[in-house]
Design an enzyme around this catalytic site. Structure first.
Site, PDB file in Angstrom:
ATOM      1  N   ARG A 109       0.869  -1.177   0.000  1.00  0.00           N
ATOM      2  CA  ARG A 109       0.000   0.000   0.000  1.00  0.00           C
ATOM      3  C   ARG A 109       0.905   1.226   0.000  1.00  0.00           C
ATOM      4  NH1 ARG A 109      -5.419   1.286   1.654  1.00  0.00           N
ATOM      5  NH2 ARG A 109      -5.592   3.329   2.624  1.00  0.00           N
ATOM      6  N   HIS A 136      -6.960   1.065  -7.045  1.00  0.00           N
ATOM      7  CA  HIS A 136      -7.346   0.453  -5.765  1.00  0.00           C
ATOM      8  C   HIS A 136      -8.095  -0.855  -6.050  1.00  0.00           C
ATOM      9  CE1 HIS A 136      -7.900   0.055  -1.632  1.00  0.00           C
ATOM     10  NE2 HIS A 136      -8.541   1.160  -1.325  1.00  0.00           N
ATOM     11  N   GLN A 139     -10.026  -2.904  -3.167  1.00  0.00           N
ATOM     12  CA  GLN A 139     -11.292  -2.283  -2.760  1.00  0.00           C
ATOM     13  C   GLN A 139     -12.400  -2.623  -3.746  1.00  0.00           C
ATOM     14  OE1 GLN A 139     -12.326  -0.221  -0.027  1.00  0.00           O
ATOM     15  NE2 GLN A 139     -14.268  -0.779  -0.976  1.00  0.00           N
ATOM     16  N   ASP A 232     -17.726   8.662  -1.695  1.00  0.00           N
ATOM     17  CA  ASP A 232     -16.317   8.661  -1.314  1.00  0.00           C
ATOM     18  C   ASP A 232     -16.004  10.006  -0.668  1.00  0.00           C
ATOM     19  OD1 ASP A 232     -13.675   7.951  -1.026  1.00  0.00           O
ATOM     20  OD2 ASP A 232     -13.270   7.668  -3.163  1.00  0.00           O
ATOM     21  N   CYS A 273     -16.384   3.398   0.314  1.00  0.00           N
ATOM     22  CA  CYS A 273     -15.149   2.650   0.576  1.00  0.00           C
ATOM     23  C   CYS A 273     -14.591   2.903   1.972  1.00  0.00           C
ATOM     24  CB  CYS A 273     -14.109   2.945  -0.494  1.00  0.00           C
ATOM     25  SG  CYS A 273     -13.765   4.703  -0.743  1.00  0.00           S
ATOM     26  N   ARG A 313     -13.934  -6.812   2.099  1.00  0.00           N
ATOM     27  CA  ARG A 313     -12.503  -6.608   1.868  1.00  0.00           C
ATOM     28  C   ARG A 313     -11.718  -7.826   2.354  1.00  0.00           C
ATOM     29  NH1 ARG A 313     -10.094  -1.608   1.436  1.00  0.00           N
ATOM     30  NH2 ARG A 313      -8.284  -2.923   1.029  1.00  0.00           N
TER      31      ARG A 313
END
Length: 327
Positions: A109, A136, A139, A232, A273, A313
């Site tokens: 990450r 991403h 996600q 988001d 997210c 996730r």
């Protein structure tokens, strides 16, 4: 467990995988989730060691990969930014080769996509992009699983993303739409819309006849008949100096009960997210009370699936590690 074409491969972007391979990941995630609900653990990664590199801080990525690795029988080891100082006294490629000799897979990450790509090139083991400035993918795998759980399909499913259309989540959703046939609408003010050439490139190379990517500043056009409204944060990590500008650009796109009603569907769900600004229970929101991108009645309401999405996730991380390491 049969042979998988994903074995031994990295996932740096959804561009790296075929539609069938994405479906394979979702199918494995759904299976592991079902098994976990019955208390079953399948330690297919017993004796393996997983490195988790965090140049950017994380909540969901960290807990999902730690638990996914542990439930799969592997040992996760976490490395923070100060543990690995790329380029200070050791190059990315040298550190990657060290990790590749002792770990069976690496979650990375970070910031620039080029850094993660270089690490993967030299590591020699599967590397998974837990977030970078451009993509991403882990996600979006969770998002796709959540959508499929709620609607039973992905092809032709209308999904509206609301916010900064240039960020890594919106961009990766657009890749998923082109591969799997989502009817994706990106609702963003003109200054925050993705580059037209990037959308044109994805649309031209779409791998599903149902794929559609629309970029618009019109809430009516974006929300009509949408099965999911995806929110988001308005200010991405590292862009805090732009907070006031982003609020001014996006305040009219706050997701409210009226926004949800504008879809005209009783089954529309809300996704995010996370982290989300939906109340004043955080220091950031108290400092900037008009930064809330979603009304609390939506976030906490019966249509919200944000914590299903967050849990997924972990299930998709488990599927990703299992398939790329063990097949």
């Amino acid at each position: 467990m049969g042979y998988s074409t994903l074995r031994g491969r990295s996932l740096l972007s959804l561009r790296d995988v075929s539609p069938d391979e994405i479906i394979e990941l979702l199918d494995r995630a759904a299976d592991t989730k079902k098994r976990a609900a019955h208390g079953e653990r399948v330690p297919v990664l017993a004796g393996r060691n997983i490195a988790l590199i965090f140049l950017k801080p994380s909540c969901r990525t960290r807990v999902s990969f730690v638990v996914a690795a542990t439930q799969s029988g592997a040992h996760p080891e976490i490395f923070g930014r100060e543990d690995i100082r790329f380029g200070v006294k050791e190059s990315v490629r040298d550190i990657a080769r060290v990790f590749g000799r002792v770990f069976d897979g690496v979650m990375f990450r970070g910031f620039e996509h080029a850094t993660i790509a270089e690490f993967a090139r030299y590591a020699g083991v599967p590397v998974w992009n837990g977030l970078c400035d451009e993509y991403h993918p882990t996600q979006i795998l969770a998002d796709l699983l959540t959508l499929r759980e709620n609607f039973g399909r992905l092809e032709g499913l209308p999904v509206t993303y609301v916010g900064d259309g240039r960020n890594n989540v919106a961009g990766t959703l657009a890749i998923a739409a082109a591969k799997l046939g989502l009817d994706l609408r990106i609702l963003a003010p003109e200054p925050l819309q993705p580059a037209p050439e990037s959308i044109a490139e994805l649309s031209a190379g779409a791998e599903s006849p149902h794929a559609s990517i629309t970029v618009t500043a019109s809430p009516h056009r974006a929300l009509a008949d949408s099965a999911a409204v995806y929110g988001d944060v308005w200010v991405s990590m590292g862009e805090e100096e732009q907070t006031r500008q982003r609020i001014d650009l996006l305040r009219d796109l706050k997701v409210t009960p009226e926004s949800m009603a504008a879809t005209g569907r009783a089954d529309t769900i809300y996704l995010h997210c996370l982290p989300a600004f939906h109340d004043l229970d955080t220091e950031t929101a108290r400092t900037h009370p008009d930064i809330l991108e979603v009304h609390d009645d939506v976030f906490e309401g019966p249509r919200s699936r944000v914590f299903d999405q967050s849990e997924n996730r972990m299930h998709t991380a488990k599927a990703l590690m299992q398939l790329t390491i063990a097949g």
